[in-house]
Enzyme design. Structure first.
Site, PDB file in Angstrom:
ATOM      1  N   CYS A  52       0.857  -1.179   0.000  1.00 30.50           N
ATOM      2  CA  CYS A  52       0.000   0.000   0.000  1.00 30.50           C
ATOM      3  C   CYS A  52       0.894   1.230   0.000  1.00 30.50           C
ATOM      4  O   CYS A  52       1.728   1.401   0.885  1.00 30.50           O
ATOM      5  CB  CYS A  52      -0.892  -0.008   1.236  1.00 30.50           C
ATOM      6  SG  CYS A  52      -1.655   1.580   1.542  1.00 30.50           S
ATOM      7  N   CYS A  54       1.030   4.848   0.458  1.00 36.02           N
ATOM      8  CA  CYS A  54       1.332   5.811   1.527  1.00 36.02           C
ATOM      9  C   CYS A  54       1.619   5.120   2.846  1.00 36.02           C
ATOM     10  O   CYS A  54       2.638   5.388   3.479  1.00 36.02           O
ATOM     11  CB  CYS A  54       0.165   6.777   1.701  1.00 36.02           C
ATOM     12  SG  CYS A  54      -0.106   7.793   0.240  1.00 36.02           S
TER      13      CYS A  54
END
Length: 145
Positions: A52, A54
Site C-alpha cells: 500500500c 502511503c
C-alpha cells in the site's frame, strides 16, 4: 500491458520484502512459521507488511528506525499481506479484537497480544510519529537490551 504491470508489482513486492528483512525482521511465510515465532517467550513485534503506497511507505521506515532505542522487542518478525496469505491469516488470528489491517504492527508477549498499531494510526501520519508510537510501545512492554 498486463505482463508489464505484473513485473512492476513483483519488483515492488521484492523491494518491500528486502527493506524489512534488511532491517532485521525475520520473514514468516507459512502458518507453521507464524505459530513457532509468535509463541516464543519474550516480546515479539509483528510487522504486517504491505505494498500500500502511503501507509507502506511510512510503516517500513518506521519499523526500521524505531529499533534505535534502548528498549526493543526480543523478536522481530514480518508477514506480507496479500502475498503470503496463509501466514498473514495465521498471524492475524493472534490479534484478537482487531480487524485485518495492513500495514500494521502487533506486539505480543509470551504469545499474547499486548497492543496493535493499525493502518489508521500509520496512514497520513509522519514517519517519526509512527516511530514514536512504536517506541512508546517498547517502553511499556519491552526490556532494555
Amino acid at each position: 500491458m498486463n505482463m508489464d504491470f505484473n513485473l512492476f508489482m513483483n519488483d515492488v513486492v521484492r523491494q518491500a520484502r528486502q527493506e524489512i528483512v534488511h532491517a532485521g525482521y525475520t520473514e514468516l511465510t507459512t502458518p507453521e512459521e507464524v505459530d513457532e515465532a509468535l509463541n516464543k517467550k519474550g516480546t515479539t513485534l509483528v510487522m504486517v507488511n504491505s505494498v500500500c503506497g502511503c501507509a507502506g511507505g511510512i510503516a517500513r521506515p518506521a519499523a526500521m528506525h524505531s529499533l534505535h532505542y534502548d528498549k526493543r522487542p526480543d523478536n522481530l518478525v514480518t508477514v506480507f499481506a496479500g502475498q503470503d496469505k496463509e501466514a498473514t491469516e495465521k498471524a492475524r488470528s493472534y490479534f484478537t479484537g482487531y480487524p485485518p489491517s495492513s500495514p500494521s504492527f502487533a506486539l505480543l508477549k509470551d504469545g499474547e497480544l499486548c497492543t496493535m498499531i493499525e493502518r489508521h494510526e500509520i496512514e497520513g501520519h509522519e514517519p517519526m510519529a509512527v516511530v514514536q508510537k512504536l517506541q512508546d510501545t517498547f517502553e511499556k512492554y519491552c526490556e532494555e537490551l
